[in-house]
Design a protein around this motif. Structure first.
Motif, PDB file in Angstrom:
ATOM      1  N   LYS A   1       0.810  -1.223   0.000  1.00 39.50           N
ATOM      2  CA  LYS A   1       0.000   0.000   0.000  1.00 39.50           C
ATOM      3  C   LYS A   1       0.840   1.268   0.000  1.00 39.50           C
ATOM      4  CE  LYS A   1      -4.029  -2.082   2.251  1.00 39.50           C
ATOM      5  NZ  LYS A   1      -4.895  -2.099   3.465  1.00 39.50           N
TER       6      LYS A   1
ATOM      7  N   SER B   1      -0.315  -7.741  -5.960  1.00 36.58           N
ATOM      8  CA  SER B   1      -1.004  -6.982  -7.021  1.00 36.58           C
ATOM      9  C   SER B   1      -2.423  -6.616  -6.602  1.00 36.58           C
ATOM     10  CB  SER B   1      -1.019  -7.768  -8.332  1.00 36.58           C
ATOM     11  OG  SER B   1      -1.730  -8.976  -8.200  1.00 36.58           O
TER      12      SER B   1
ATOM     13  N   GLY C   1      -2.334  -3.408  -4.922  1.00 39.01           N
ATOM     14  CA  GLY C   1      -1.880  -2.230  -5.657  1.00 39.01           C
ATOM     15  C   GLY C   1      -0.439  -2.229  -6.117  1.00 39.01           C
TER      16      GLY C   1
ATOM     17  N   THR D   1       3.322   4.292  -0.994  1.00 40.11           N
ATOM     18  CA  THR D   1       3.724   5.062  -2.176  1.00 40.11           C
ATOM     19  C   THR D   1       5.024   5.770  -1.825  1.00 40.11           C
ATOM     20  OG1 THR D   1       1.434   5.397  -2.839  1.00 40.11           O
ATOM     21  CG2 THR D   1       3.075   6.884  -3.780  1.00 40.11           C
TER      22      THR D   1
ATOM     23  N   LYS E   1       5.279   2.611  -6.563  1.00 40.17           N
ATOM     24  CA  LYS E   1       4.790   1.430  -5.834  1.00 40.17           C
ATOM     25  C   LYS E   1       5.856   0.332  -5.813  1.00 40.17           C
ATOM     26  CE  LYS E   1       0.963   1.170  -4.730  1.00 40.17           C
ATOM     27  NZ  LYS E   1       0.306   1.535  -3.458  1.00 40.17           N
TER      28      LYS E   1
END
Length: 844
Positions: free
Chosen positions: A348, A370, A373, A350, A396
C-alpha cells in the motif's frame, strides 16, 4: 594520410598481452577510471600463474568489475594470438550490458547479427564475440554439436550458475498441453496404465488439467516403450521445443526421464551433457565468473569442470565482504508482524525517493501484492520495469515472480528488498527431486544458492546498501536453522547473524502499545538516513568474518555421481550398478537419500536384471514413499491406537526439539503450510505433522501406498478421522465438482475395505467451498473444512503452543497436556463440532 607507424620501432607497436598494461593502451571513455585493486590483483594472478589453466573460476564480490576482467583476459588472449575468444552471458539482456561495457572501455568486439551467422572477426581471432548462452547451447547451435563444432581458444562464462540452467533447458523437451494437445494426449495415453498404478487419484487430477499435480513416468515403462516414444517425438517436428532438442536426444532416449502434469510434459536428461557442445567443452581454456556468495560445487556436474578448479578459485582475499545488507526478520521482532502484515503494509506504500522490490516464488504470492496495488513484473515487461527503476521512476513496490538472478538493482533503484518465502523450483524434475530428497545437502545447497542470488539483487557494489526483509516461515526457518544455514557463504551467514541480533534488540525495545510494523520501519529509516551507529556496528561485525576451508565431500560426490551416470549412458550397466552400490555405501547416510539412490541403482539394473531391479525398487519405496511405487509387493499397514497413550505421543513429538524456540519455529512453518494456496504436498505433510503433534497416529495413505485419502488420523478408542485436501483449488471456486465428490467416495470405499464398516470414522473434505455440484453426490457422511474453520483450528493450535512456553518440553505432565488440549478444543470431536460444517447440495 600520414603513416605515423613508419616513425615507430616495430617492437614498440607490438600489442600488449599483460592485461593491466593492455588496459592503459585502450581508448577508454572518460567515465572509465583506473583499475580497482581487486581487478589488478586478479588480472596479474591470472597472467602470471593461471594463464595456461584449462579450467579456472574467478570469484569476485558483486560490483567489483568482473565484466571488465573477463574482457581484458580475452583481449590478452587475442593479442597473444590465442583466439578465437568467446564471452557468453546467460541472457540477451546481459549480453547488451557487456557490449556496452566493451564500448566504454574501448575493447573491440563483435556480435551475432540478425542473419544468425558467426562473424569472421571471431573465427579469425581478431575480435571477442559476445553472445548469450541460448545461442551456444541448443540442439541446432550455429556453433555446432558433438565433433562438428567451431574450435574456441578461450571461453568465458559469465554468471555461470544461470548458464547451467540454460544448458539443462537446452536438452529438455517441454510439451504444453494448451499448445500441443495432440502430442500431449498421445504421451499420456502411452503411459496411462503405469501412471494409474502409481496413483489413480493423481492421474485423475492430471487428466482434469490440474496445473500443480505431476507424476514421473516409471523408468521401467519409459525403457520398455522408448521405441513408441521416439515415434511420437519424431512425428512432432512442428513443436519448437522438440525441434531444438531432438538432435541431442534422439539416439539417447534411455538417458532421459519424463514427468507429466495437468498442463505440460517435461522430458529431461538425468545428467545434462555439456560435452555435446564442443565449442565450450573442448575449448583450450574455460573461465567461469562467479560471485563470492555462490557455491560453485555444481560446476563439477553441470559443466564438467575439474574438482581442483572448483576447490581452488582465483579470489581477492584482502576483501572479505562488499556492500551493506541490513537483514530484517519482522516475525522475530514481533510475532504479529507476519508475512500477511508485511505484504499489506508495503504493497500500500507510495514512495518516490527510492525503489522497493519483492521477490516471490510463485504467481499466488505475486497476486497477493497486485491485489493490494503493487506493480507485478512478468516475462514480457520485466526489463522495462527494471529500467524504470534505474531511471528513478519510483512509486509502488515492484514484484518479481520466481526470478532470482540476472537482475541488477543498484543504489536508489532498490533500497528495500523483500525476500518472500522459499524459492520455487521451475522444472518438474527439480520439484520431484526436492520432494524426494528434503534432507539432501545437494538440494539444500541449490536452495541456498537461489536465496543468495535473490539477496544480492539490491546490493551491486562496495558502497551500495539495502534493507532486506525476510518473510515467510519456511524461508525464516531455512535461514535460521543450524542444519541449513551452513549452506550459505560465510558473508551471508554473518549478515543473517547480524539480522538475528538486531531482531532481538528491536524486540526488547518495542513498546507494547505501538503497531507491530513500527520497529521494522524504524530500522529501515536508520539505514536510509545512514545512522552512524548502524554503519559502525555493521562494519565491525563484518570484519570478523573468517574464511573457512571447505572440507565438504560434495565435490567428489557430484563428480562420482556424474561419472556413474555416464557409465549407464555408455550401456555399461553392470559397471554403473557396481559403482552406484559403492556410492550408496559411501555417501547415503540419510534413509530418504538412500532410497533415492537405490532407485537409481534399480534403474541401472533394469536393462540387464529386471527381477533385481524390482527387488531394489521395493526397498527404495519402503525407505522413501515419495519414490516410484514398484509394480508388486507393497501392502498397506493398518494404523491402530491400541497400546498407545495420547499424552505420551505428544511428549514424543515435543522431545524432537531441544528447546521451545526451535519447536516454535518448526510449528510456525507447519501452520504456515497449512493454508489454502500452499502446494498440495506441503499442505498434506503439514496435516500429518499436526496429527502427530496432537498425539494421534498419523498417515498419508495416498502418498505412502498411492491409494486412499490424503491424511488419516487414529486416536483413542480407535476413532478415525480422514482428510481429503484441496489446498490448491482457486479460493473463488463456487462448488465442489462431481469429480471431487467421486474421489471422496472412492476414499470412503477404500477405508471400509481396509477397516470395515463398524469403526468410528469422521470424513472431511478440506476445500474453499461447501456447495456440492448438482451433478455430484457423496455416498457417506462428509463434512467440509473451509478457510475460516481452518484458520480457527490453526489459531487454537497456536494458543496451545504458546501455553507450553513456561514448561520443560521433556517433562510436562499428562494432566497439564490434557487440560490444555481441552481448553483449546483440540480433541477429535472438536474438529467435527468447531472446525467443520455440513455441505450444501445445489439444486439445478
Amino acid at each position: 594520410m600520414v603513416d605515423f607507424k613508419k616513425k615507430l620501432n616495430s617492437a614498440k607497436i607490438a600489442r600488449k598481452t599483460e592485461p593491466c598494461e593492455l588496459y592503459s593502451t585502450l581508448d577508454r571513455k572518460s567515465v572509465a577510471g583506473p583499475l580497482r585493486p581487486a581487478q589488478e590483483y586478479i588480472l596479474k594472478e591470472w597472467y602470471e600463474r593461471h594463464h595456461d589453466d584449462k579450467d579456472l573460476i574467478i570469484k569476485l564480490h558483486t560490483g567489483e568489475g568482473k565484466t571488465l576482467i573477463g574482457l581484458l583476459l580475452l583481449q590478452s588472449m587475442i593479442n597473444s594470438k590465442n583466439g578465437p575468444c568467446l564471452y557468453i552471458c546467460p541472457n540477451l539482456y546481459l549480453t547488451t550490458q557487456v557490449c556496452s561495457e566493451a564500448e566504454k572501455f574501448g575493447i573491440p568486439y563483435c556480435v551475432i547479427e540478425s542473419d544468425n551467422q558467426i562473424p569472421d572477426e571471431f573465427v579469425c581471432g581478431e575480435k571477442i564475440l559476445i553472445t548469450h548462452a541460448h545461442k551456444v547451447f541448443n540442439g541446432k547451435s550455429i556453433f555446432g554439436i558433438d565433433n562438428n563444432h567451431i574450435n574456441v581458444g578461450t571461453v568465458i562464462l559469465d554468471d555461470s550458475h544461470a548458464c547451467i540452467d540454460v544448458i539443462k533447458e537446452a536438452q529438455t523437451i517441454t510439451i504444453k498441453r494448451s499448445e500441443n494437445e495432440d502430442v500431449y494426449s498421445k504421451i499420456v495415453s502411452l503411459f496411462s496404465d503405469e501412471l494409474i498404478g502409481q496413483g489413480e487419484g493423481s492421474f485423475l487430477d492430471i487428466n482434469n488439467g490440474d496445473f500443480d499435480t505431476f507424476m514421473p513416468v516409471p523408468y521401467w515403462s519409459w525403457y520398455d516403450k522408448k521405441t513408441e516414444m521416439l515415434k511420437i517425438l519424431a512425428d512432432a517436428g512442428g513443436v519448437t521445443s522438440v525441434q531444438f532438442v531432438w538432435p541431442l536426444m534422439r539416439d539417447r532416449i534411455k538417458d532421459y526421464s519424463c514427468y507429466i502434469s495437468g498442463s505440460e510434459i517435461e522430458i529431461v536428461p538425468y545428467n545434462a551433457n555439456v560435452d555435446v557442445f564442443g565449442s565450450f567443452s573442448k575449448a583450450k581454456h574455460r573461465i567461469l565468473m562467479s560471485a563470492t556468495t555462490q557455491d560453485d560445487a555444481f560446476f563439477v556436474k553441470g559443466l564438467s569442470f575439474s574438482t581442483n578448479a572448483v576447490k581452488n578459485p582465483l579470489v581477492f582475499k584482502e576483501q572479505k565482504w562488499s556492500g551493506e545488507k541490513m537483514v530484517i526478520i519482522p516475525s522475530l521482532i514481533n510475532e504479529s508482524c507476519d508475512r500477511d502484515l508485511v505484504v499489506t503494509e508495503f504493497s500500500k506504500m507510495t514512495n518516490k525517493k527510492f525503489g522497493m522490490v519483492a521477490l516471490v516464488p510463485n504467481t499466488r504470492r505475486a497476486n497477493h501484492y497486485s491485489n493490494l496495488g503493487a506493480i507485478c513484473a512478468d516475462r514480457g515487461n520485466i526489463f522495462n520495469v527494471i529500467e524504470l527503476l534505474k531511471k528513478k521512476e519510483f512509486e509502488k513496490i515492484v514484484v518479481i515472480n520466481n526470478r532470482y538472478d540476472g537482475i541488477d538493482l543498484p543504489d536508489e533503484s532498490c533500497r528495500i528488498l523483500i525476500m518472500d518465502s522459499m524459492p520455487f523450483f521451475n522444472s518438474l524434475s527439480d520439484k520431484y527431486e526436492k520432494k524426494c530428497r528434503p534432507n539432501s545437502e545437494i538440494i539444500n545447497k541449490k536452495i541456498a544458492q537461489k536465496i543468495e542470488q535473490g539477496l544480492g539483487r539490491g546490493v551491486r557494489g562496495e558502497k551500495d546498501y539495502c534493507a532486506i526483509l525476510i518473510i515467510g516461515s519456511d524461508l525464516v526457518k531455512f535461514m535460521r536453522s543450524v542444519t541449513t544455514k551452513k549452506h550459505f557463504s560465510v558473508q551471508t551467514q554473518k549478515q543473517i547473524d547480524i539480522g538475528l541480533e538486531i531482531a532481538e534488540m528491536a524486540s526488547e525495545e518495542q513498546n507494547q502499545d505501538e503497531r507491530a510494523i513500527k520497529p521494522v520501519i524504524s530500522l529501515i529509516k536508520q539505514m536510509l538516513t545512514r545512522d552512524d551507529g548502524w554503519k559502525e556496528y555493521y562494519n565491525s561485525e563484518m570484519e570478523l568474518i573468517e574464511q573457512i576451508e571447505n572440507e565438504s565431500s560434495i565435490y567428489d560426490q557430484l563428480l562420482e555421481e556424474s561419472e556413474i551416470e555416464k557409465l549407464y549412458t555408455l550401456e555399461e550397466y553392470e559397471k554403473a550398478a557396481t559403482a552406484m552400490q559403492k556410492f550408496i555405501d559411501k555417501y547415503a547416510k540419510d534413509i530418504l537419500e538412500k532410497g533415492w539412490y537405490l532407485q537409481q541403482l534399480a534403474r541401472y539394473y533394469y536393462p540387464i536384471r529386471k527381477e533385481e531391479a524390482v527387488k531394489l525398487q521395493k526397498v527404495a519405496f519402503k525407505s522413501n514413499s515419495q519414490l516410484m511405487k514398484p509394480k508388486v509387493g507393497i501392502e498397506y499397514t493398518k494404523v491402530s491406537f491400541i497400546h498407545e497413550n495420547r499424552m505420551n505421543k505428544i511428549r514424543e513429538y515435543l522431545n524432537r526439539y531441544s528447546n521451545y524456540n526451535e519447536f516454535l519455529l518448526a510449528v510456525d512453518e507447519i501452520l504456515d503450510n497449512l493454508s489454502f494456496g500452499s502446494e498440495a504436498d506441503k499442505f498434506e505433510a503439514a496435516f500429518k505433522e499436526i496429527g502427530e503433534l496432537l498425539g494421534f497416529m498419523s498417515q498419508r495413505p495416498d502418498t505412502e501406498i498411492r491409494k486412499g485419502p490424503d491424511n488419516l488420523w487414529c486416536g483413542t478408542n480407535n476413532e478415525y478421522t480422514f482428510f481429503e485436501c484441496k489446498s490448491e483449488v482457486d479460493e473463488s471456486r463456487q462448488e465442489i465438482s462431481k469429480h471431487e465428490a467421486g474421489q471422496m467416495n472412492s476414499h470412503c470405499a477404500w477405508f471400509e475395505s481396509e477397516y470395515g464398516k463398524n469403526v468410528t470414522v469422521n470424513r472431511y473434505l478440506v476445500i474453499p467451498t461447501k456447495e456440492l455440484s448438482f451433478y455430484g453426490d457423496f455416498t457417506h457422511e462428509v463434512r467440509i473444512i473451509r478457510k475460516g474453520k481452518l484458520r480457527k483450528f490453526k489459531e487454537s493450535i497456536k494458543r496451545f503452543i504458546k501455553e507450553l512456553k513456561p514448561y520443560d518440553l521433556q517433562d510436562i505432565s499428562d494432566e497439564t497436556l490434557q487440560r490444555l488440549i481441552n481448553s483449546y478444543n483440540l480433541n477429535m470431536s472438536d474438529i467435527r463440532e468447531k472446525y467443520s460444517e455440513e455441505y450444501y447440495h445445489r439444486t439445478k
